[in-house]
Design a protein around this motif. Structure first.
Motif, PDB file in Angstrom:
ATOM      1  N   CYS A  90      42.825  23.087  59.137  1.00 44.38           N
ATOM      2  CA  CYS A  90      43.078  24.535  59.144  1.00 44.38           C
ATOM      3  C   CYS A  90      42.475  25.209  57.920  1.00 44.38           C
ATOM      4  O   CYS A  90      41.995  26.345  58.001  1.00 44.38           O
ATOM      5  CB  CYS A  90      44.584  24.799  59.203  1.00 44.38           C
ATOM      6  SG  CYS A  90      45.373  24.236  60.724  1.00 44.38           S
TER       7      CYS A  90
ATOM      8  N   LEU B  50      47.866  30.238  61.278  1.00 46.42           N
ATOM      9  CA  LEU B  50      49.063  29.431  61.457  1.00 46.42           C
ATOM     10  C   LEU B  50      50.264  30.319  61.725  1.00 46.42           C
ATOM     11  O   LEU B  50      50.338  31.466  61.267  1.00 46.42           O
ATOM     12  CB  LEU B  50      49.326  28.576  60.215  1.00 46.42           C
ATOM     13  CG  LEU B  50      48.277  27.535  59.827  1.00 46.42           C
ATOM     14  CD1 LEU B  50      48.708  26.827  58.555  1.00 46.42           C
ATOM     15  CD2 LEU B  50      48.063  26.544  60.942  1.00 46.42           C
TER      16      LEU B  50
ATOM     17  N   VAL C 214      55.432  24.323  61.602  1.00 42.38           N
ATOM     18  CA  VAL C 214      54.095  24.885  61.466  1.00 42.38           C
ATOM     19  C   VAL C 214      53.376  24.705  62.789  1.00 42.38           C
ATOM     20  O   VAL C 214      53.306  23.578  63.306  1.00 42.38           O
ATOM     21  CB  VAL C 214      53.321  24.211  60.320  1.00 42.38           C
ATOM     22  CG1 VAL C 214      51.917  24.791  60.228  1.00 42.38           C
ATOM     23  CG2 VAL C 214      54.054  24.371  58.997  1.00 42.38           C
TER      24      VAL C 214
ATOM     25  N   VAL D 138      49.692  25.695  64.895  1.00 44.20           N
ATOM     26  CA  VAL D 138      48.338  26.197  64.811  1.00 44.20           C
ATOM     27  C   VAL D 138      48.143  27.182  65.956  1.00 44.20           C
ATOM     28  O   VAL D 138      48.191  26.801  67.133  1.00 44.20           O
ATOM     29  CB  VAL D 138      47.292  25.075  64.876  1.00 44.20           C
ATOM     30  CG1 VAL D 138      45.889  25.633  64.749  1.00 44.20           C
ATOM     31  CG2 VAL D 138      47.570  24.044  63.783  1.00 44.20           C
TER      32      VAL D 138
END
Length: 238
Positions: A129, A136, A233, A235
């Motif tokens: 990332c 995110l 978290v 993506v």
């Protein structure tokens, strides 16, 4: 007048190098002097001439500069050959002790950036990332439950999941003013506008959701999130 008179008084035998009555002083200043061998080598002094007689291979005449150059090149070539032979001899001599020598470890600088490159597993996804500048969705918590959501771009991180973020859109919920309870440990709040004099405070947009609950939204250019506040978290962009 004196030179011509002295030259006229000089005889052939006195300026002839092969004569027994040779006078070197008169031979130097007389016009009658004849060089016996015109191709004779020229030396800078008597010492060089004597050295050439004793060691003909080491001393050369003035006009023999090419021989001097060749001699120096030969000496340099021989020196290099001797050094190579000595190096090979030492390598063969100490080859059996090569495995016993402790080699010094190469010092490598270790910091946050170098550790990020070596991350694997879930942290390896965060490294991807950072490299590809992916967005995110980070769910955060407070002391008793879920606080809100951060939509941001990851800049840096570490193994404790501490994150440096940029271009953040923060969304969270809070109760209305009448139903909020202010803990006594917070003390007296500062006057309105005091924090803005120190640093600019992001504007918060509040939207009522009903039942005394408000949804708050604000944009923050940069933020540092501690790993203990991170719950999940995700993506968003790939």
């Amino acid at each position: 007048m004196t030179d011509s008179s002295s030259d006229s008084s000089t005889s052939e035998s006195e300026v002839s190098a092969c004569s027994s009555s040779f006078n070197p002083i008169k031979a130097l200043y007389s016009n009658k002097t004849k060089v016996p061998v015109k191709t004779a080598p020229l030396y800078e002094n008597i010492n060089q001439f004597e050295a050439a007689l004793n060691k003909s291979n080491e001393v050369f005449a003035v006009e023999q500069s090419e021989l001097v150059k060749k001699r120096e090149e030969e000496k340099e070539r021989k020196r290099i050959e001797d050094e190579n032979k000595l190096r090979q001899k030492n390598q063969q001599r100490f080859a059996q002790y090569a495995g016993m020598v402790q080699t010094s470890r190469e010092f490598r600088t270790r910091n946050l950036l170098t550790r990020m490159d070596a991350m694997e597993g879930p942290l390896g996804v965060l490294r991807e990332c950072v490299d590809k500048r992916l967005r995110l969705k980070i769910i955060t918590r407070h002391g008793t439950g879920i606080r809100g959501v951060l939509h941001a771009t990851l800049v840096a991180f570490d193994k404790q999941w501490n994150m440096a973020l940029s271009d953040i859109l923060e969304v969270w919920k809070r109760k209305g003013h009448r139903k909020r309870k202010v803990p006594p440990g917070l003390g007296t709040p500062v006057e309105k506008g005091t924090a803005a004099t120190i640093s600019s405070v992001p504007a918060v947009t509040e939207t009522p959701l009903g039942k005394g609950v408000w949804e708050c939204t604000r944009y923050i250019p940069q933020m540092m999130v501690r790993g203990e506040h991170v719950v999940l978290v995700n993506v968003v962009e790939r």
